[in-house]
Design a protein around this motif. Structure first.
Motif, PDB file in Angstrom:
ATOM      1  N   GLU A 143       0.907  -1.156  -0.049  1.00  0.00           N
ATOM      2  CA  GLU A 143       0.158   0.103   0.056  1.00  0.00           C
ATOM      3  C   GLU A 143       1.019   1.302   0.096  1.00  0.00           C
ATOM      4  O   GLU A 143       1.568   1.576   0.875  1.00  0.00           O
ATOM      5  CB  GLU A 143      -0.990   0.163   1.282  1.00  0.00           C
ATOM      6  CG  GLU A 143      -2.231  -0.852   1.029  1.00  0.00           C
ATOM      7  CD  GLU A 143      -3.120  -0.571   2.260  1.00  0.00           C
ATOM      8  OE1 GLU A 143      -2.761   0.189   3.217  1.00  0.00           O
ATOM      9  OE2 GLU A 143      -3.888  -1.321   2.408  1.00  0.00           O
ATOM     10  N   GLU A 154      -6.522   5.537   2.961  1.00  0.00           N
ATOM     11  CA  GLU A 154      -6.192   4.584   3.413  1.00  0.00           C
ATOM     12  C   GLU A 154      -5.532   3.319   2.566  1.00  0.00           C
ATOM     13  O   GLU A 154      -4.679   2.724   2.681  1.00  0.00           O
ATOM     14  CB  GLU A 154      -7.322   3.652   4.186  1.00  0.00           C
ATOM     15  CG  GLU A 154      -7.179   2.549   5.042  1.00  0.00           C
ATOM     16  CD  GLU A 154      -6.658   1.139   4.283  1.00  0.00           C
ATOM     17  OE1 GLU A 154      -5.772   0.602   5.032  1.00  0.00           O
ATOM     18  OE2 GLU A 154      -7.161   0.698   3.494  1.00  0.00           O
ATOM     19  N   TRP A 158       0.174   2.558   4.667  1.00  0.00           N
ATOM     20  CA  TRP A 158       0.011   1.471   5.511  1.00  0.00           C
ATOM     21  C   TRP A 158      -0.169   1.709   6.995  1.00  0.00           C
ATOM     22  O   TRP A 158       0.619   2.664   7.361  1.00  0.00           O
ATOM     23  CB  TRP A 158       1.510   0.688   5.327  1.00  0.00           C
ATOM     24  CG  TRP A 158       1.583  -0.515   5.922  1.00  0.00           C
ATOM     25  CD1 TRP A 158       2.227  -0.883   7.204  1.00  0.00           C
ATOM     26  CD2 TRP A 158       1.299  -1.781   5.389  1.00  0.00           C
ATOM     27  NE1 TRP A 158       2.173  -2.349   7.530  1.00  0.00           N
ATOM     28  CE2 TRP A 158       1.636  -2.950   6.266  1.00  0.00           C
ATOM     29  CE3 TRP A 158       0.846  -2.247   4.027  1.00  0.00           C
ATOM     30  CZ2 TRP A 158       1.432  -4.135   5.981  1.00  0.00           C
ATOM     31  CZ3 TRP A 158       0.647  -3.352   3.869  1.00  0.00           C
ATOM     32  CH2 TRP A 158       0.998  -4.265   4.700  1.00  0.00           C
ATOM     33  N   ASP A 163      -3.249  -4.515   7.223  1.00  0.00           N
ATOM     34  CA  ASP A 163      -3.169  -3.855   5.811  1.00  0.00           C
ATOM     35  C   ASP A 163      -2.621  -4.894   5.023  1.00  0.00           C
ATOM     36  O   ASP A 163      -2.274  -4.947   3.951  1.00  0.00           O
ATOM     37  CB  ASP A 163      -2.378  -2.531   5.684  1.00  0.00           C
ATOM     38  CG  ASP A 163      -3.016  -1.543   5.986  1.00  0.00           C
ATOM     39  OD1 ASP A 163      -4.356  -1.319   5.484  1.00  0.00           O
ATOM     40  OD2 ASP A 163      -2.671  -0.471   6.363  1.00  0.00           O
TER      41      ASP A 163
END
Length: 196
Positions: A143, A154, A158, A163
């Motif tokens: 992410e 989001e 992270w 996640d």
């Protein structure tokens, strides 16, 4: 029985070539012993993803060189054990990555997909265990923003262990995927991923 001159010449040449190859191998070996047959060839790099059925978000991605583990990272795949389809490899965008062998694509450090951005490695499509459902748009990723940083939303930031959840891809923490890329840059690129 007399052996023709041309046959004797060919036999002598073959013997000299074999002796030269042996001498070359001895010279190349630092301790004076003949080098192994695979010496000088680049190592074969592969990836292995071991799914953890007890906690799919705490699975492992390992880099192997000539079948020897080099480094291993925590990774997740699917929506996790608490989701009813988190371990269903045929549940598109929810279940974990199907078992089997995948072709590994080229590494990207500035991937700019609709969902996946930054550091990403594409994987080949895979038909899951039911023989019908085809899983597509599969990656090893994290992410992050397209530039590899942390964003405000989001899906680009992270936040911790939750996640590791993904829509079926292999997902690593941002620091780990950057370390993975550094390891992979130091040797031949992997062409195969095995998922078990």
């Amino acid at each position: 029985m007399s052996v023709p001159l041309s046959a004797r010449i060919r036999s002598t040449a073959a013997g000299l070539a074999a002796a030269a190859a042996f001498a070359s191998a001895l010279a190349a070996a630092p301790d004076g012993h003949a080098a192994p047959a695979h010496a000088g060839r680049p190592a074969v790099t592969t990836l292995k993803f071991v799914r953890n059925s007890g906690d799919p978000l705490n699975s492992r991605l390992t880099v192997l060189r000539d079948n020897h583990p080099v480094v291993s990272y925590r990774a997740g795949s699917g929506l996790g054990a608490r989701h009813p389809q988190g371990r269903d490899e045929c549940a598109t965008a929810r279940g974990w990555l199907p078992a089997g062998t995948y072709t590994v694509g080229a590494r990207h450090t500035r991937y700019d997909g609709a969902v996946i951005k930054g550091y990403a490695i594409p994987l080949s499509d895979k038909t899951c265990a039911d023989g019908r459902t085809r899983r597509t748009a599969l990656f090893i990723h994290s992410e992050m923003t397209r530039s590899g940083g942390q964003g405000r939303t989001e899906s680009r930031r992270w936040d911790g262990p939750s996640d590791y959840a993904s829509q079926g891809c292999i997902k690593l923490a941002p620091g780990d995927i950057k370390r993975l890329f550094a390891v992979l840059a130091d040797g031949p690129a992997p062409r195969r991923l095995t998922v078990v």
